[in-house]
Design an enzyme around this catalytic site. Structure first.
Site, PDB file in Angstrom:
ATOM      1  N   HIS A  94      -3.493   4.227  -2.207  1.00 26.70           N
ATOM      2  CA  HIS A  94      -4.434   3.277  -1.615  1.00 26.70           C
ATOM      3  C   HIS A  94      -5.121   3.874  -0.378  1.00 26.70           C
ATOM      4  CE1 HIS A  94      -1.511   0.343  -3.548  1.00 26.70           C
ATOM      5  NE2 HIS A  94      -2.652  -0.122  -4.003  1.00 26.70           N
TER       6      HIS A  94
ATOM      7  N   LEU B 225       1.483   7.458  -8.315  1.00 26.17           N
ATOM      8  CA  LEU B 225       1.952   6.451  -7.371  1.00 26.17           C
ATOM      9  C   LEU B 225       1.538   5.064  -7.842  1.00 26.17           C
ATOM     10  CD1 LEU B 225       1.415   7.970  -3.807  1.00 26.17           C
ATOM     11  CD2 LEU B 225       3.284   8.298  -5.435  1.00 26.17           C
TER      12      LEU B 225
ATOM     13  N   LEU C 121       0.815  -1.217   0.000  1.00 25.63           N
ATOM     14  CA  LEU C 121       0.000   0.000   0.000  1.00 25.63           C
ATOM     15  C   LEU C 121       0.847   1.265   0.000  1.00 25.63           C
ATOM     16  CD1 LEU C 121      -2.749  -1.088   2.559  1.00 25.63           C
ATOM     17  CD2 LEU C 121      -2.645  -1.457   0.081  1.00 25.63           C
ATOM     18  N   HIS C 122       0.390   2.246  -0.746  1.00 24.32           N
ATOM     19  CA  HIS C 122       0.990   3.568  -0.734  1.00 24.32           C
ATOM     20  C   HIS C 122      -0.116   4.589  -0.483  1.00 24.32           C
ATOM     21  CE1 HIS C 122      -0.682   3.813  -4.749  1.00 24.32           C
ATOM     22  NE2 HIS C 122       0.102   2.833  -5.192  1.00 24.32           N
TER      23      HIS C 122
ATOM     24  N   LYS D 267      -8.647   5.706 -10.029  1.00 25.17           N
ATOM     25  CA  LYS D 267      -8.727   6.078 -11.444  1.00 25.17           C
ATOM     26  C   LYS D 267      -7.410   5.833 -12.171  1.00 25.17           C
ATOM     27  CE  LYS D 267     -12.317   9.659 -11.371  1.00 25.17           C
ATOM     28  NZ  LYS D 267     -12.608  11.058 -11.791  1.00 25.17           N
TER      29      LYS D 267
END
Lengths: 277, 277
Positions: free
Chosen positions: B33, B179, B29-30, B143
């Site tokens: 997220h 990202l 996760l970044h 998106k």
């Protein structure tokens, strides 16, 4: 009993229902269907029956256009048995072209799937849509469409659908013919002959129960017996109940299935067979 | 926050939850997220995040084996943001061979689908399974994976899934790079160059906004600019936001999408563009 035609009205009616038992049908109801509805009643506080002749599961040259549509009589029969009848139009179920479909398992290309390419994809796709609309806890399907029931069980298992599937026993006429909406296509002479399909399956079953183990020979003899009386045989097949594949040598839970045409009418039937362990 | 690995425990935990917002992820996760999880929090009392690197959506020779798996760090980041983290094993999600799949719409064979055959079938299949397990009222997708979001919206519409889909805006690094978990595959030099992908899309956007209407020329120039700097370009495409097809002449809601490889790393990005009416 409430008759609903639109998706939005159905969703509104079922919002908050936590115990829904569902019987999807193509209408033209007979005693076999009503039996499924009675089973549903034992499993849910709210019983929903759908009546929808699904174009997606009919092939080119099949009987989509002529399939009997008898909504008024169907509703009369469901009075007191069902709480909701959902009878959408084709446009209501497919407002946009259905470019996404369910790809069925390989077994769906055998048996009835061999003669009806795309049929089980159409069945799985519409049942998935109906399940998402009705969101039942239990759904009841007839064992007469044995391969369909198998595909639906796979659909539920492989897509983790939160619904329990129950198979209802085939209901038969006094002479043994499995009830089917397509029986009404039969001429009086054909109706007399039609019983021979279930008799042929009974003969296979008796042979298996009495110890005959050459499945290929039994299948061939049964197909030849039908053909000799003028049937166009699609298949007679002895399969595993669990997988619908050819049974392994030690397998005891079998089913013999057949599909054959009498004139223009394609009939299917099957019998479960439990060999002594 | 509860970490759950099994389907049965998940079903038990979520039984009776009537307001579930769901964020499916592949983990690692970044901030992008976490943004989706914050959106989910605004739409449901119970926020579920799944972490599952789905083998079905990776092709032969793709990075399934090397995709970063960082469950412990992911859970630390979700502390206080999510109520349930569902992190199943491959065997838990696919206890049997997944012989039934979702066939995606034709648009799934274009853009990223052209380079990744089977990818969107794998995505749609696992998302359908996860939806059936979690049964959310709302689900949030980024998106950044614009075509994926489109396929999921189609999945929901065409199969009548009772879930609302929300698209979360792409989160970018200070220099503009979108990202992505795959950014960590980039060498320092590649990371410096990577920003050129978003800059290229920005240039296309500015050209469209300033009145240039030759989409084919803009696509070609952008692809050539990337290739000239050593990128291997899969596509640069100006499409309709609603259909992802080539826009019709009067269409104002556009999106420019690109996929290109820098060394071994395949990066994707896109920008929405609203032309003056």
């Amino acid at each position: 009993m409430q008759l609903i035609h639109s998706v939005s009205e159905l969703r509104a009616r079922l919002a908050g229902e936590s115990s829904v038992a569902f019987v999807p049908t193509m209408g033209n109801l007979h005693v076999g269907h009503l039996d499924l509805v009675r089973i549903a009643r034992q499993h849910g506080r709210c019983v929903v029956v759908s009546i929808f002749v699904n174009p997606l599961q009919f092939g080119v040259g099949e009987d989509f256009d002529t399939y009997p549509r008898t909504l008024e009589a169907d509703c009369a029969q469901l009075q007191g048995l069902a709480d909701v009848v959902f009878a959408p139009s084709v446009a209501e179920m497919y407002p946009l072209p259905q470019t996404m479909t369910v790809t069925p398992p390989p077994i769906a290309s055998e048996l009835c799937g061999a003669a009806r390419p795309g049929h089980f994809s159409g069945v799985a796709t519409v049942v998935l849509k109906l399940f998402n609309l009705v969101q039942p806890q239990v759904a009841v399907f007839g064992k007469k469409d044995y391969q369909q029931l198998h595909v639906i069980r796979q659909l539920v298992a492989q897509f983790n659908l939160p619904v329990e599937i129950i198979g209802g026993e085939t209901v038969r006429a006094a002479d043994g013919l499995a009830l089917s909406s397509r029986n009404q296509y039969l001429s009086p002479a054909e109706r007399g002959e039609a019983v021979f399909l279930s008799q042929t399956l009974q003969a296979v079953k008796q042979n298996l129960l009495s110890g005959v183990r050459d499945a290929a020979a039994l299948e061939r003899q049964a197909a030849e017996a039908l053909a000799a009386r003028g049937w166009q045989v699609d298949y007679v097949a002895i399969r595993s109940q669990a997988t619908l594949a050819a049974p392994t040598s030690g397998e005891h839970e079998l089913v013999v299935l057949a599909a054959a045409k009498l004139g223009i009418t394609r009939l299917i039937d099957n019998l479960e067979i439990c060999l002594e362990g």
